[in-house]
Design an enzyme around this catalytic site. Structure first.
Site: not given
Ligand SMILES: *Cc1c(COP(=O)(O)O)cnc(C)c1O
Length: 421
Positions: A230, A272, A274-275, A310, A314, A341-342
């Site tokens: 986090g 732990e 990651g980011r 991302r 978000y 196509c979004e």
């Protein structure tokens, strides 16, 4: 434009593009290694300190090999991630298995590898006991509920599907004891992409407090406190990285007043993360295919949200550099889009950038975590290559791009010929 820089020059990147067509993600080994050393150094005071790199951020064995050399373990949450750990040659307690809603085969694999098992739910004690038998060492994931506010990516702890309640922890460790488990750990993870150092200090305080209470009530000694991941990264120019020296100092003070003072030292601190480990050191490199002007101005890239979801998922901000135009005035308002196509297939909305021409190279920053790994194949988009820029300037392809054959590999075209309608 202060702040965001690139680890390669324009000439260097143009050379790379000659060999590896866009789009691709490229990772900066030097940046990653320097950060890994800084992280370890911040917690030098804690004997046995270990960061278990949350492999989901960028699940590439080359990256894991680099980080392992810096002393990092791996945090896995699925079969594929456990198998990746095995491929890198990892075994035993350098693997943390923090899963949820876990299939029996995954517990089996984790135990076969000797991984530390971090249980998400009290019912998993029986599940594990029935399927694999209890390992020596077990960790529980704590969900502090209303004790702690969450944030936008991970949500409110009370609404979160993860972890045990406080009462369940007491019941759960008691049960472990009765099943003959001898070694214990405690874990929590309630934030994602958090930039406030105090947040992590408070988390440590909550975990240490519990360790003291659990010891008082059940007489058990904990080997480690896993403070989760986090740790946020400065996606925006005006953001600053989390000061891990400050985090470490705050945790150390509480370690002394709560753990040492209660005779519960030594206790190993684990993370732990990651980011923070890979995020800032990855870049999505893409080329401008089209410019379009209707009610707004659009820059169409050869990358799409299939390469980086991302922003669409978000509304996340990712900084954009137009290669070679860093010093030009950023006076043109653009939406930067992909070809899906979004309509939410946009890397940036209403972004002020220098004037863009067809063929310009656009570099999207901070894609080293949850970038390539969140990729998907909608609209038949194939995943890009992953490249590694080594400290000596050499470039290694650490994952080739997918081909259309990869995309069609799960379809049976022979069967189709025989299929009558
Ligand atoms: C995602 C995750 C992490 C890593 O989170 P970051 O925000 O990338 O640091 C760690 N532990 C668990 C259980 C996770 O799900």
């Amino acid at each position: 434009m202060q702040g965001k820089t690139l680890p390669f020059s324009k000439e260097q990147l143009e050379k790379i593009i000659e060999k590896y067509p866009t789009p691709f993600h490229i990772y900066d080994e030097k940046g990653m290694v320097e950060y890994a050393r800084y992280f370890n150094q911040c917690f030098e005071w804690n004997e046995g300190f270990k960061e278990f790199y949350a492999i989901k951020a960028a699940p590439n064995p080359y990256i894991m090999k680099i980080l392992r050399k810096e002393g990092f373990g791996i945090d896995c949450s699925s079969m594929a991630e456990l198998l990746l750990a095995e491929k890198v040659g990892m075994r035993g307690e350098e693997i943390m298995f923090t899963s949820n809603d876990t299939p029996a085969e995954e517990f089996k694999k984790a135990i076969e590898l000797g991984a530390i098992i971090n249980l998400d739910d009290i019912s998993h004690i029986d599940f594990l006991n029935e399927t694999t038998g209890m390992p020596d060492l077990v960790c529980f994931r704590y969900n502090p509920g209303a004790l702690k506010g969450g944030n936008i990516i991970i949500g409110n702890p009370e609404d979160s599907k993860y972890g045990f309640t406080r009462e369940q922890l007491f019941e759960g460790y008691k049960k472990l004891k009765s099943l003959g488990v001898k070694r214990f750990g405690l874990h929590t993870m309630v934030a994602s992409n958090e930039l406030d150092p105090d947040y992590f200090i408070e988390t440590a305080e909550i975990v240490f407090d519990l360790i003291v209470d659990l010891h008082k009530e059940l007489g058990i000694r904990f080997e480690f406190a896993n403070l989760g991941g986090g740790i946020g990264i400065p996606y925006r120019n005006e953001h600053r990285p989390v000061n891990m020296k400050k985090v470490s100092k705050g945790i150390k003070e509480r370690y002394e007043s709560m753990i040492v003072a209660n005779g519960l030292a030594p206790l190993r601190i684990y993370f732990e993360s990651g980011r923070a480990i890979t995020g800032p050191f990855g870049f999505l490199v893409s080329k401008v295919l089209h410019l379009k002007e209707t009610y707004k101005k659009y820059v169409g890239l050869d990358a799409s949200m299939a390469n980086l979801m991302r922003p669409a998922l978000y509304g996340a901000y990712h900084h954009i550099t137009v290669l070679g135009k860093e010093d030009q005035p950023h006076t043109n308002l653009y939406d930067v889009t992909g070809s899906l196509c979004e309509n939410n297939d946009k890397f940036a909305i209403n972004r002020l950038l220098p004037e863009i021409k067809r063929g310009d190279i656009v570099v999207i920053h901070d894609t080293g975590a949850h970038g390539h790994s969140m990729g998907f194949n909608y609209n038949g988009k194939t995943r890009s290559a992953e490249l590694l820029l080594r400290e000596n300037g050499e470039v290694v392809q650490i994952r080739r791009r997918e081909t259309i054959d990869d995309y069609f590999a799960t379809l049976d075209f022979d069967g189709l010929k025989k299929f009558d309608v």
